[in-house]
Design an enzyme around this catalytic site. Structure first.
Site, short mmCIF file in Angstrom:
data_model
loop_
_atom_site.label_atom_id
_atom_site.label_comp_id
_atom_site.label_asym_id
_atom_site.label_seq_id
_atom_site.Cartn_x
_atom_site.Cartn_y
_atom_site.Cartn_z
N ASP A 24 0.86 -1.18 0.00
CA ASP A 24 0.00 0.00 0.00
C ASP A 24 0.90 1.24 0.00
OD1 ASP A 24 -1.68 2.10 0.63
OD2 ASP A 24 -2.59 1.11 2.37
N ILE A 25 0.69 2.11 -0.96
CA ILE A 25 1.60 3.27 -1.10
C ILE A 25 1.44 4.25 0.06
CG2 ILE A 25 0.14 4.83 -2.47
CD1 ILE A 25 2.69 5.12 -4.31
N GLY A 46 -9.64 3.87 -6.12
CA GLY A 46 -8.28 3.31 -6.28
C GLY A 46 -7.25 3.97 -5.38
N VAL A 47 -6.08 4.16 -5.94
CA VAL A 47 -4.97 4.72 -5.15
C VAL A 47 -5.26 6.18 -4.78
CG1 VAL A 47 -3.51 5.37 -7.13
CG2 VAL A 47 -2.46 4.77 -4.95
N ASP A 48 -5.97 6.88 -5.65
CA ASP A 48 -6.36 8.28 -5.38
C ASP A 48 -7.21 8.35 -4.11
OD1 ASP A 48 -6.72 10.97 -5.80
OD2 ASP A 48 -8.00 10.78 -7.56
N SER A 133 -2.35 4.31 -14.24
CA SER A 133 -3.29 4.02 -15.35
C SER A 133 -3.76 2.57 -15.47
CB SER A 133 -2.72 4.44 -16.72
OG SER A 133 -2.92 5.82 -16.94
N THR A 134 -3.23 1.67 -14.64
CA THR A 134 -3.56 0.25 -14.87
C THR A 134 -4.78 -0.23 -14.07
OG1 THR A 134 -2.00 -0.58 -13.21
CG2 THR A 134 -1.16 -0.29 -15.44
N GLY A 135 -5.47 0.71 -13.42
CA GLY A 135 -6.70 0.36 -12.72
C GLY A 135 -7.89 0.89 -13.50
N1 APR Z 1 -1.36 1.57 -3.01
C1 APR Z 1 -0.79 1.26 -4.18
N2 APR Z 1 -1.47 0.98 -5.30
C2 APR Z 1 -2.82 1.01 -5.22
C3 APR Z 1 -3.52 1.34 -4.04
C4 APR Z 1 -2.73 1.62 -2.89
N3 APR Z 1 -3.28 1.95 -1.71
N4 APR Z 1 -4.86 1.27 -4.30
C5 APR Z 1 -4.99 0.91 -5.60
N5 APR Z 1 -3.77 0.74 -6.16
C6 APR Z 1 -3.40 0.31 -7.50
C7 APR Z 1 -4.46 -0.37 -8.35
O1 APR Z 1 -4.62 -1.72 -7.92
C8 APR Z 1 -3.83 -0.28 -9.72
O2 APR Z 1 -2.86 -1.30 -9.89
O3 APR Z 1 -3.06 1.44 -8.30
C9 APR Z 1 -3.11 1.07 -9.67
C10 APR Z 1 -3.77 2.19 -10.46
O4 APR Z 1 -5.17 2.07 -10.37
P1 APR Z 1 -6.14 3.31 -10.12
O5 APR Z 1 -5.99 3.80 -8.73
O6 APR Z 1 -7.48 2.93 -10.59
O7 APR Z 1 -5.51 4.50 -11.07
P2 APR Z 1 -5.69 4.74 -12.67
O8 APR Z 1 -5.88 3.52 -13.44
O9 APR Z 1 -4.55 5.65 -13.03
O10 APR Z 1 -7.06 5.55 -12.76
C11 APR Z 1 -7.14 6.88 -12.30
O11 APR Z 1 -9.08 6.41 -10.97
O12 APR Z 1 -9.70 6.76 -8.81
C12 APR Z 1 -9.65 7.30 -10.01
O13 APR Z 1 -9.42 9.64 -9.50
C13 APR Z 1 -8.78 8.56 -10.13
O14 APR Z 1 -10.06 9.07 -12.06
C14 APR Z 1 -8.79 8.64 -11.61
C15 APR Z 1 -8.59 7.20 -12.05
#
Ligand code: APR
Length: 189
Positions: A24-25, A46-48, A133-135
């Site tokens: 977890d970041i 997601g991570v945001d 971008s991979t989520g």
């Molecule tokens: N720590 C590390 N990595 C994480 C965490 C965490 N706590 N939570 C999720 N992730 C991973 C996801 O599993 C994925 O592998 O981060 C990666 C990116 O996924 P997303 O968070 O969905 O980011 P992204 O694909 O760039 O999409 C961005 O999602 O939440 C929205 O506001 C954000 O609209 C934007 C979009």
């Protein structure tokens, strides 16, 4: 490039070590963590979402000030804020929504480069990246991991006055971790 391998989860490039961890970041002990944000910097899932929850409401306030002053953050760009309750600062970047266009690759690479530029210009030592971008943005991990790894390695291979000590990829699930491990093996000398 002066590279030295330590073990399967790290790679030395000049003064900097690229490391891979599964986790977890928001719990990383680093100077800055990168947020995979959206252009409005309004938080999300997601991570945001995880970063905004851990940082508390002052992070949203800081993001809002930036958007009011500079407008929405275009994909590929990056900005840095304080981390609120987090000890690390937060570098917000907006990855491409994957559509399979050649420019997606360039935009994704720009995210990593611009985050590293901000970290270097602020003389930070350790910065952690999620897999941008991979989520929700659906970039296939098999394509995104090599772009991330090559872009970071290339950046670190450029001569500069301030060298980062560590660039850490923090991968949330095992499949993502394995993809980055494979990408690291491909660039290992
Ligand atoms: N720590 C590390 N990595 C994480 C965490 C965490 N706590 N939570 C999720 N992730 C991973 C996801 O599993 C994925 O592998 O981060 C990666 C990116 O996924 P997303 O968070 O969905 O980011 P992204 O694909 O760039 O999409 C961005 O999602 O939440 C929205 O506001 C954000 O609209 C934007 C979009």
């Amino acid at each position: 490039m002066n590279e030295r391998s330590d073990n399967t989860n790290s790679l030395r490039i000049g003064e900097t070590t690229i490391t891979l961890v599964e986790g977890d970041i928001t719990t990383q002990d680093v100077d800055a963590i990168v947020n995979a944000a959206n252009s409005g910097l309004i938080g999300g899932g997601g991570v945001d979402g995880a970063i905004h929850r851990a940082a508390g409401p002052t992070l949203k306030d800081a993001c809002q000030i930036i958007v009011e002053r500079e407008g929405r953050l275009p994909a590929g760009q990056a900005v840095m804020t304080d981390g609120g309750r987090l000890s690390a600062r937060v570098i917000h970047t907006v990855g491409p929504r994957y559509r399979g266009r050649p420019m997606d690759r360039d935009t994704l690479a720009s995210c990593y480069r611009n985050c590293l530029c901000l970290a270097r210009d602020a003389s930070l030592r350790r910065v952690a990246f999620p897999s941008i971008s991979t989520g929700a943005y659906r970039y296939p991990i098999e394509e995104a991991a090599p772009i991330a790894m090559k872009t970071v390695a290339h950046f670190l291979g450029q001569p500069t006055e301030h060298q980062l000590a560590e660039v850490r990829f923090v991968l949330f699930d095992h499949r993502t971790f394995l993809a980055y491990q494979q990408a690291m093996e491909r660039i290992r000398p």
